[in-house]
Write a protein that holds these residues in place. Structure first.
Motif, PDB file in Angstrom:
ATOM      1  N   PHE A  68      51.862 -58.566  36.008  1.00 36.98           N
ATOM      2  CA  PHE A  68      52.130 -59.946  35.604  1.00 36.98           C
ATOM      3  C   PHE A  68      50.830 -60.742  35.504  1.00 36.98           C
ATOM      4  N   ASP A  69      50.941 -61.951  34.937  1.00 36.26           N
ATOM      5  CA  ASP A  69      49.756 -62.785  34.709  1.00 36.26           C
ATOM      6  C   ASP A  69      49.011 -63.128  35.995  1.00 36.26           C
ATOM      7  N   ASP A  70      49.738 -63.204  37.103  1.00 33.73           N
ATOM      8  CA  ASP A  70      49.086 -63.543  38.375  1.00 33.73           C
ATOM      9  C   ASP A  70      48.438 -62.344  39.051  1.00 33.73           C
ATOM     10  N   GLY A  71      48.466 -61.193  38.371  1.00 35.06           N
ATOM     11  CA  GLY A  71      47.853 -59.993  38.925  1.00 35.06           C
ATOM     12  C   GLY A  71      48.777 -59.130  39.745  1.00 35.06           C
ATOM     13  N   SER A  72      49.973 -59.603  40.055  1.00 33.69           N
ATOM     14  CA  SER A  72      50.919 -58.800  40.827  1.00 33.69           C
ATOM     15  C   SER A  72      51.500 -57.682  39.963  1.00 33.69           C
ATOM     16  N   LYS A  73      51.918 -56.608  40.619  1.00 35.84           N
ATOM     17  CA  LYS A  73      52.466 -55.458  39.926  1.00 35.84           C
ATOM     18  C   LYS A  73      53.838 -55.105  40.482  1.00 35.84           C
ATOM     19  N   VAL A  74      54.716 -54.630  39.607  1.00 38.83           N
ATOM     20  CA  VAL A  74      56.038 -54.168  40.030  1.00 38.83           C
ATOM     21  C   VAL A  74      56.297 -52.804  39.406  1.00 38.83           C
ATOM     22  N   TYR A  75      57.055 -51.994  40.127  1.00 37.80           N
ATOM     23  CA  TYR A  75      57.411 -50.676  39.599  1.00 37.80           C
ATOM     24  C   TYR A  75      58.355 -50.822  38.407  1.00 37.80           C
ATOM     25  N   LEU A  76      58.191 -49.940  37.415  1.00 35.04           N
ATOM     26  CA  LEU A  76      59.178 -49.830  36.346  1.00 35.04           C
ATOM     27  C   LEU A  76      60.431 -49.182  36.923  1.00 35.04           C
ATOM     28  N   ASN A  77      61.590 -49.617  36.444  1.00 31.66           N
ATOM     29  CA  ASN A  77      62.831 -49.178  37.080  1.00 31.66           C
ATOM     30  C   ASN A  77      63.291 -47.797  36.604  1.00 31.66           C
ATOM     31  N   GLY A  78      64.445 -47.375  37.120  1.00 34.55           N
ATOM     32  CA  GLY A  78      64.942 -46.026  36.866  1.00 34.55           C
ATOM     33  C   GLY A  78      65.270 -45.730  35.423  1.00 34.55           C
ATOM     34  N   SER A  79      65.536 -46.756  34.607  1.00 33.45           N
ATOM     35  CA  SER A  79      65.827 -46.503  33.197  1.00 33.45           C
ATOM     36  C   SER A  79      64.598 -45.992  32.458  1.00 33.45           C
ATOM     37  N   ARG A  80      63.419 -46.196  33.053  1.00 30.73           N
ATOM     38  CA  ARG A  80      62.175 -45.753  32.438  1.00 30.73           C
ATOM     39  C   ARG A  80      61.524 -44.588  33.181  1.00 30.73           C
ATOM     40  N   ILE A  81      61.541 -44.668  34.507  1.00 37.70           N
ATOM     41  CA  ILE A  81      60.794 -43.695  35.300  1.00 37.70           C
ATOM     42  C   ILE A  81      61.758 -42.761  36.025  1.00 37.70           C
ATOM     43  N   ALA A  82      61.718 -41.497  35.650  1.00 39.09           N
ATOM     44  CA  ALA A  82      62.570 -40.494  36.297  1.00 39.09           C
ATOM     45  C   ALA A  82      61.903 -40.019  37.588  1.00 39.09           C
ATOM     46  N   PRO A  83      62.700 -39.589  38.557  1.00 39.26           N
ATOM     47  CA  PRO A  83      62.103 -39.035  39.780  1.00 39.26           C
ATOM     48  C   PRO A  83      61.410 -37.706  39.482  1.00 39.26           C
ATOM     49  N   ALA A  84      60.591 -37.246  40.429  1.00 43.20           N
ATOM     50  CA  ALA A  84      59.922 -35.952  40.272  1.00 43.20           C
ATOM     51  C   ALA A  84      60.954 -34.859  40.001  1.00 43.20           C
ATOM     52  N   LYS A  85      60.564 -33.893  39.171  1.00 43.44           N
ATOM     53  CA  LYS A  85      61.486 -32.816  38.796  1.00 43.44           C
ATOM     54  C   LYS A  85      60.805 -31.469  38.976  1.00 43.44           C
ATOM     55  N   ALA A  86      61.512 -30.547  39.600  1.00 41.24           N
ATOM     56  CA  ALA A  86      61.029 -29.172  39.755  1.00 41.24           C
ATOM     57  C   ALA A  86      62.080 -28.217  39.218  1.00 41.24           C
ATOM     58  N   THR A  87      61.638 -27.187  38.525  1.00 40.59           N
ATOM     59  CA  THR A  87      62.557 -26.164  38.030  1.00 40.59           C
ATOM     60  C   THR A  87      61.989 -24.781  38.355  1.00 40.59           C
ATOM     61  N   ALA A  88      62.849 -23.807  38.454  1.00 41.87           N
ATOM     62  CA  ALA A  88      62.422 -22.423  38.673  1.00 41.87           C
ATOM     63  C   ALA A  88      63.464 -21.489  38.083  1.00 41.87           C
ATOM     64  N   PHE A  89      63.042 -20.273  37.731  1.00 38.31           N
ATOM     65  CA  PHE A  89      63.982 -19.298  37.191  1.00 38.31           C
ATOM     66  C   PHE A  89      63.551 -17.882  37.569  1.00 38.31           C
ATOM     67  N   ILE A  90      64.528 -17.002  37.614  1.00 35.18           N
ATOM     68  CA  ILE A  90      64.312 -15.562  37.732  1.00 35.18           C
ATOM     69  C   ILE A  90      65.069 -14.912  36.585  1.00 35.18           C
ATOM     70  N   ASN A  91      64.355 -14.171  35.743  1.00 39.18           N
ATOM     71  CA  ASN A  91      64.978 -13.509  34.594  1.00 39.18           C
ATOM     72  C   ASN A  91      64.867 -11.994  34.787  1.00 39.18           C
ATOM     73  N   TYR A  92      66.020 -11.328  34.805  1.00 42.92           N
ATOM     74  CA  TYR A  92      66.063  -9.884  35.026  1.00 42.92           C
ATOM     75  C   TYR A  92      66.750  -9.209  33.846  1.00 42.92           C
TER      76      TYR A  92
END
Length: 773
Positions: A651-675
């Protein structure tokens, strides 16, 4: 009779020719492990010569081989052009095919509008090939799930008909079908990922980070669905799929079904791909058997897709192509929502009917005519495409709304017409190999949103955009590739006089707004370096800019001024800085990237008095992604990825706020085993994890604002399996949520709304029978 010398020569030549013509070559086609590949097609000069038997063997006539070359193709293998140095009929010619998924040099079209090796592109690219898509669609045919499970940096699926919150690297993504824009950035309806059936897709290319190469709306990157291609040699093929989906634990009313039929073929200069699919999703239940809440849900929904692509080769260097795709996905709900309490009890489905029209995508239609010529002048390639896209997105009926008076139901209408002219000319600067890609984009996008009862919610926005561009590529040193480009956006959005929608009886709250033209002019730059000499370390660094007239509709509908000139309608210019690398060491593939994305203006949707309003403050988004896979044995492969993103507005006063969930997804991890124990069997178990996030405090009444709710960790395990009875018949099994977890998808958590506090689906099985000919 006296034989002359000339007659003797002619007779000898005829005799030798006859012997050669009678020669039969023995061919064996196998994989890298020496296992036979059945039903591989062997062709030469666009004529099919033979197909391999169960032992991978075939016989062909030497006289039918044109210029000593044959093309060998097989399902799930990279096509191989084999050249004979001499013809030996005494021995069997062995040809080995590389697995499609193991190709070192993936070809990418999206990044630069021309075919490029992925190792030459100075940016992060994710390619989903046919095997990736099949493994995921065994589990779910929902493309939001397919992409959310596989693409680092993209939010996980919402388990809904919309892709709300599925941003790419914290910003909006532009979705394309063969380069035709599907997204509606002027008013984002969040239904653009589900715009085509997976069976019509050959591969999916995801270019991450801001890019203006395709114009408006790609601040986070591009998802381009590359549709199926026709065969290169004379032939006729077909693929039939019939299947069913159901909840094996709580099966009542959950049985859905799927039918798909596609044909492709080639005859002389004409080739085609055509087909269609019908997919019915029955009632969805949670892990305990309760029907899911119906808010933007998929229960009792129909999906229809009709696809055709025709190609005619005028000459060896010139062709024309016609594409048509119709898509429909609407919900015919037999249940309605019984609203729960956020954080306490879920919203569930109970028998009943909504009074409104069927929600979803009534239709999304694409038509494109393209022309290509690869020898225009100095080996210049010309590609010209004229296209149209007509998209309708129907939102659900609501009995009451904060945005307008009384009940209602809105529909987003978007009609696009465009022409793309693209040239690519190779040349040299001294001894430096160089090429330039240049052209012009013309686009007319008319988008508006109204209620089905005739009230105007968002006025008609008529945008005309003219954008010339140029992209230079130089091999400045051996294996050091520079790419740099420029694009000029010149757009005008015309809006007629309108009244904002009333929020009370007798027109109360409505404001008259004088329309006019909103001009947009911006010059976008990009530059990058990639060093690709070594497979074990292939680094890149890049800077790119993106242009977006994003969420203009929301700004217009919430106007509190009487003239458009007084509204804050400036575009979002996104700057993307990225550094990364890819490595291949023996059977290990590793890639990583770190990025920073900034913009002087944003469009974060924040809750102001119950209304979602675009916040136009400066934004900074940062994140990183890591991907790894390792082939332990020829039949065993493991891998996964991890992605993290965070963003703030200042913001103009220099303060910062987090962008909300509609923009920022939580951390994501994926894994697979293919046989893959045999050539006929393939089994993959995959895991998807979304991390926890708690960035915001509740209001004084104890409730969270829209999209500021805390997020808890979600873990899901999925199974995908295929078995081929022979070259024609196969069966596939998929199980989503294999452990029948009882969970809330991330969108249900961060939205912090009672009506949208809906559980995820319980265990869902999918069984499909496939016939190929």
């Amino acid at each position: 009779m006296k034989m002359t010398f000339k007659s003797l020569v002619s007779l000898t030549f005829f005799f030798i020719t006859s012997i050669i013509s009678a020669q039969t070559l023995k061919i064996r086609v196998e994989n890298n492990s020496g296992k036979a590949i059945e039903n591989a097609t062997i062709s030469s000069g666009n004529i099919v010569l033979s197909k391999t038997n169960s032992d991978g063997e075939a016989q062909i006539s030497a006289s039918k081989i044109i210029k000593g070359n044959i093309l060998v193709t097989a399902y799930n293998y990279a096509e191989t052009l084999y050249s004979f140095t001499n013809i030996n009929t005494q021995e069997t010619t062995v040809i080995q095919l590389e697995k499609e998924e193991n190709k070192l040099q993936e070809i990418v079209i999206t990044a630069g509008r021309k075919k490029e090796n992925i190792s030459t592109i100075p940016s992060s690219v994710t390619i989903l090939n046919q095997r990736d898509i099949q493994n995921q669609t065994n589990i779910s045919t929902n493309l939001s799930s397919v992409l959310g499970n596989l693409v680092p940096g993209l939010g996980t699926t919402t388990n809904k008909a919309t892709n709300a919150g599925q941003t790419l690297r914290g910003r909006q993504v532009l979705v394309l079908i063969d380069g035709i824009p599907q997204s509606t950035p002027l008013m984002n309806g969040q239904r653009d990922i589900r715009t085509i059936d997976a069976n019509a897709i050959e591969r999916i290319e995801v270019i991450k980070g801001a890019t203006s190469i395709y114009g408006n709306g790609s601040g986070g990157g591009i998802i381009n669905y590359i549709t199926k291609k026709s065969p290169k040699s004379d032939s006729f093929h077909g693929n039939t799929t019939i299947g069913t989906t159901f909840n094996p634990i709580h099966s009542s009313e959950t049985f859905g079904y799927r039918l798909s039929q596609f044909f492709n073929g080639k005859r002389d200069k004409f080739s085609f791909v055509a087909g269609g699919s019908y997919d019915y999703t029955a009632l969805q239940r949670d892990a305990k058997g309760k029907p899911l809440g119906q808010t933007d849900g998929l229960s009792n929904s129909d999906q229809i897709n009709l696809f055709a692509k025709l190609n005619y080769a005028i000459t060896d260097h010139t062709s024309i192509n016609l594409l048509s795709n119709f898509y429909n996905s609407t919900q015919h709900a037999k249940y309605i929502s019984q609203t729960g309490v956020y954080g306490v009890t879920p919203t569930i489905g109970v028998p009943g009917e909504d009074p409104g029209q069927n929600a979803g995508t009534p239709y999304n239609y694409n038509l494109m005519l393209s022309f290509s010529k690869d020898n225009l002048f100095q080996n210049t390639q010309l590609d010209v495409a004229a296209y149209l896209n007509s998209f309708r997105s129907m939102n659900r009926y609501v009995a009451s709304a904060s945005a307008w008076y009384g009940p209602g139901q809105t529909m987003i209408n978007s009609d696009k017409k465009g022409i793309r002219i693209n040239f690519n000319t190779p040349f040299s600067i001294g001894n430096i190999p160089t090429e330039i890609t240049y052209g012009l984009d013309l686009l007319n996008d008319v988008t508006y949103q109204d209620l089905v009862d005739g009230r105007v919610y968002i006025p008609k926005m008529d945008m005309t955009n003219i954008a010339p561009y140029a992209q230079l590529k130089l091999d400045i040193l051996e294996n050091l590739i520079f790419k740099g480009g420029i694009r000029y956006e010149n757009a005008t959005v015309r809006v007629k006089d309108y009244n904002t929608i009333a929020t009370g009886a007798n027109g109360a709250g409505s404001i008259f707004v004088k329309g006019g033209d909103i001009p947009y002019n911006a010059t976008m730059f990009n530059a990058g370096l990639r060093f690709n000499k070594y497979d074990w370390f292939n680094p890149f660094i890049s800077f790119s800019q993106g242009f977006a007239i994003n969420e203009l509709g929301r700004i217009l509908r919430r106007a509190d001024e009487n003239t458009i000139d007084n509204l804050e309608t400036d575009p979002i210019i996104t700057n993307n800085y990225e550094i990364g690398f890819s490595s291949r060491i023996s059977n290990i593939n590793l890639s990583a990237a770190y990025y920073i994305s900034t913009s002087k203006l944003g469009a974060n949707l924040v809750d102001v008095g119950g209304y979602l309003v675009a916040q136009r403050e400066p934004e900074t988004v940062k994140g990183y992604e890591i991907s790894l896979d390792y082939r332990i044995l020829e039949e065993l492969k493991i891998g996964g990825n991890y992605s993290f993103v965070e963003g703030k507005a200042k913001f103009d006063d220099g303060s910062k706020v987090y962008l909300n969930g509609s923009r920022i997804a939580p951390a994501k991890a994926t894994a697979f085993i293919n046989y893959k124990p045999t050539e006929k069997t393939n089994v993959q178990v995959s895991w998807v994890n979304t991390g926890c996030r708690n960035r915001f405090e509740p209001a004084s009444n104890g409730k969270y604002k829209n999209s500021e709710g805390p997020i808890s960790t979600v873990n899901l395990l999925n199974l995908s399996a295929n078995y081929a009875f022979n070259s024609k018949w196969s069966i596939s099994l998929g199980v989503e949520n294999l452990l029948n977890n009882y969970y809330y998808p991330t969108v249900s958590q961060y939205r912090a709304l009672d009506a949208e506090y809906v559980l995820g689906s319980g265990m869902t099985s999918s069984l499909n029978l496939h016939y190929n000919f």
